[in-house]
Design a protein around this motif. Sequence first.
Motif, PDB file in Angstrom:
ATOM      1  N   GLN A 153       0.835  -1.203   0.000  1.00 24.83           N
ATOM      2  CA  GLN A 153       0.000   0.000   0.000  1.00 24.83           C
ATOM      3  C   GLN A 153       0.875   1.261   0.000  1.00 24.83           C
ATOM      4  O   GLN A 153       0.573   2.220  -0.706  1.00 24.83           O
ATOM      5  CB  GLN A 153      -0.950   0.011   1.207  1.00 24.83           C
ATOM      6  CG  GLN A 153      -1.902   1.188   1.220  1.00 24.83           C
ATOM      7  CD  GLN A 153      -2.835   1.238   0.026  1.00 24.83           C
ATOM      8  OE1 GLN A 153      -3.252   0.210  -0.493  1.00 24.83           O
ATOM      9  NE2 GLN A 153      -3.153   2.428  -0.426  1.00 24.83           N
ATOM     10  N   GLU A 154       1.955   1.246   0.790  1.00 27.10           N
ATOM     11  CA  GLU A 154       2.862   2.393   0.817  1.00 27.10           C
ATOM     12  C   GLU A 154       3.500   2.602  -0.555  1.00 27.10           C
ATOM     13  O   GLU A 154       3.610   3.732  -1.025  1.00 27.10           O
ATOM     14  CB  GLU A 154       3.932   2.192   1.888  1.00 27.10           C
ATOM     15  CG  GLU A 154       3.398   2.315   3.304  1.00 27.10           C
ATOM     16  CD  GLU A 154       4.396   1.899   4.364  1.00 27.10           C
ATOM     17  OE1 GLU A 154       5.509   1.422   4.024  1.00 27.10           O
ATOM     18  OE2 GLU A 154       4.062   2.029   5.560  1.00 27.10           O
ATOM     19  N   LYS A 158       1.519   6.382  -6.958  1.00 23.82           N
ATOM     20  CA  LYS A 158       0.422   7.256  -7.359  1.00 23.82           C
ATOM     21  C   LYS A 158       0.878   8.709  -7.354  1.00 23.82           C
ATOM     22  O   LYS A 158       0.619   9.446  -8.306  1.00 23.82           O
ATOM     23  CB  LYS A 158      -0.774   7.083  -6.410  1.00 23.82           C
ATOM     24  CG  LYS A 158      -1.591   5.852  -6.674  1.00 23.82           C
ATOM     25  CD  LYS A 158      -2.583   5.544  -5.583  1.00 23.82           C
ATOM     26  CE  LYS A 158      -3.670   6.552  -5.439  1.00 23.82           C
ATOM     27  NZ  LYS A 158      -4.721   6.107  -4.473  1.00 23.82           N
ATOM     28  N   SER A 159       1.589   9.109  -6.301  1.00 21.49           N
ATOM     29  CA  SER A 159       2.028  10.503  -6.245  1.00 21.49           C
ATOM     30  C   SER A 159       3.066  10.782  -7.324  1.00 21.49           C
ATOM     31  O   SER A 159       3.068  11.851  -7.926  1.00 21.49           O
ATOM     32  CB  SER A 159       2.559  10.851  -4.862  1.00 21.49           C
ATOM     33  OG  SER A 159       3.738  10.145  -4.576  1.00 21.49           O
ATOM     34  N   ASP A 171      -8.912   8.391  -9.013  1.00 22.21           N
ATOM     35  CA  ASP A 171      -7.914   7.600  -8.297  1.00 22.21           C
ATOM     36  C   ASP A 171      -7.883   6.170  -8.803  1.00 22.21           C
ATOM     37  O   ASP A 171      -6.861   5.510  -8.734  1.00 22.21           O
ATOM     38  CB  ASP A 171      -8.210   7.592  -6.792  1.00 22.21           C
ATOM     39  CG  ASP A 171      -7.750   8.862  -6.106  1.00 22.21           C
ATOM     40  OD1 ASP A 171      -6.965   9.604  -6.727  1.00 22.21           O
ATOM     41  OD2 ASP A 171      -8.156   9.094  -4.959  1.00 22.21           O
ATOM     42  N   ASP A 176      -4.713   3.953  -9.546  1.00 18.89           N
ATOM     43  CA  ASP A 176      -4.524   2.663  -8.886  1.00 18.89           C
ATOM     44  C   ASP A 176      -4.168   1.580  -9.884  1.00 18.89           C
ATOM     45  O   ASP A 176      -3.299   0.755  -9.641  1.00 18.89           O
ATOM     46  CB  ASP A 176      -5.789   2.242  -8.126  1.00 18.89           C
ATOM     47  CG  ASP A 176      -5.978   2.993  -6.821  1.00 18.89           C
ATOM     48  OD1 ASP A 176      -5.002   3.613  -6.354  1.00 18.89           O
ATOM     49  OD2 ASP A 176      -7.093   2.949  -6.277  1.00 18.89           O
ATOM     50  N   GLU A 221       0.918   4.087  -2.905  1.00 20.45           N
ATOM     51  CA  GLU A 221       0.713   5.514  -2.654  1.00 20.45           C
ATOM     52  C   GLU A 221       1.876   6.332  -3.208  1.00 20.45           C
ATOM     53  O   GLU A 221       1.672   7.391  -3.798  1.00 20.45           O
ATOM     54  CB  GLU A 221       0.547   5.775  -1.152  1.00 20.45           C
ATOM     55  CG  GLU A 221      -0.736   5.220  -0.562  1.00 20.45           C
ATOM     56  CD  GLU A 221      -1.990   5.780  -1.189  1.00 20.45           C
ATOM     57  OE1 GLU A 221      -2.026   6.987  -1.500  1.00 20.45           O
ATOM     58  OE2 GLU A 221      -2.947   5.004  -1.391  1.00 20.45           O
TER      59      GLU A 221
END
Length: 129
Positions: free
Chosen positions: A90-91, A97-98, A113, A117, A94
Amino acid sequence: MPVSQEDLEATIRNAWPIDHLEIIDVSSGCGESYAVVVVSPAFEGKLTLARHRMVNELLKSQIAQMHAFSQKSFTPKQWAADVQKKKEAQEMKEQMKSTIVESDPGPVTVVSDVSVDVVADEAIAKQEL
């Protein structure tokens, strides 16, 4: 006759020491289909098949009344490793994604989003190969 979540929980908790238990009614509340996650030290030293047989035997009468039943069974050590792996994924997602959003120089706009994803999931999958 539908099976209740409470009945499943009581049966499992009365059989073994439980570190973590998730019981999800995947039949939209009618009690015909459940997915369970059971974490117990009682599973130490047992292969996945043996753990599944233990759970199936314990819940035999309830499972007979269901349309579908799925399970995941873990030792506490396996569960901790699984939780850590999901947290790290998950980290990474994220972070990706950024990075994707920050580095998107083109005229294409990220609609949601969800599309980010999908791109992040694909990039993670490529890294794991």
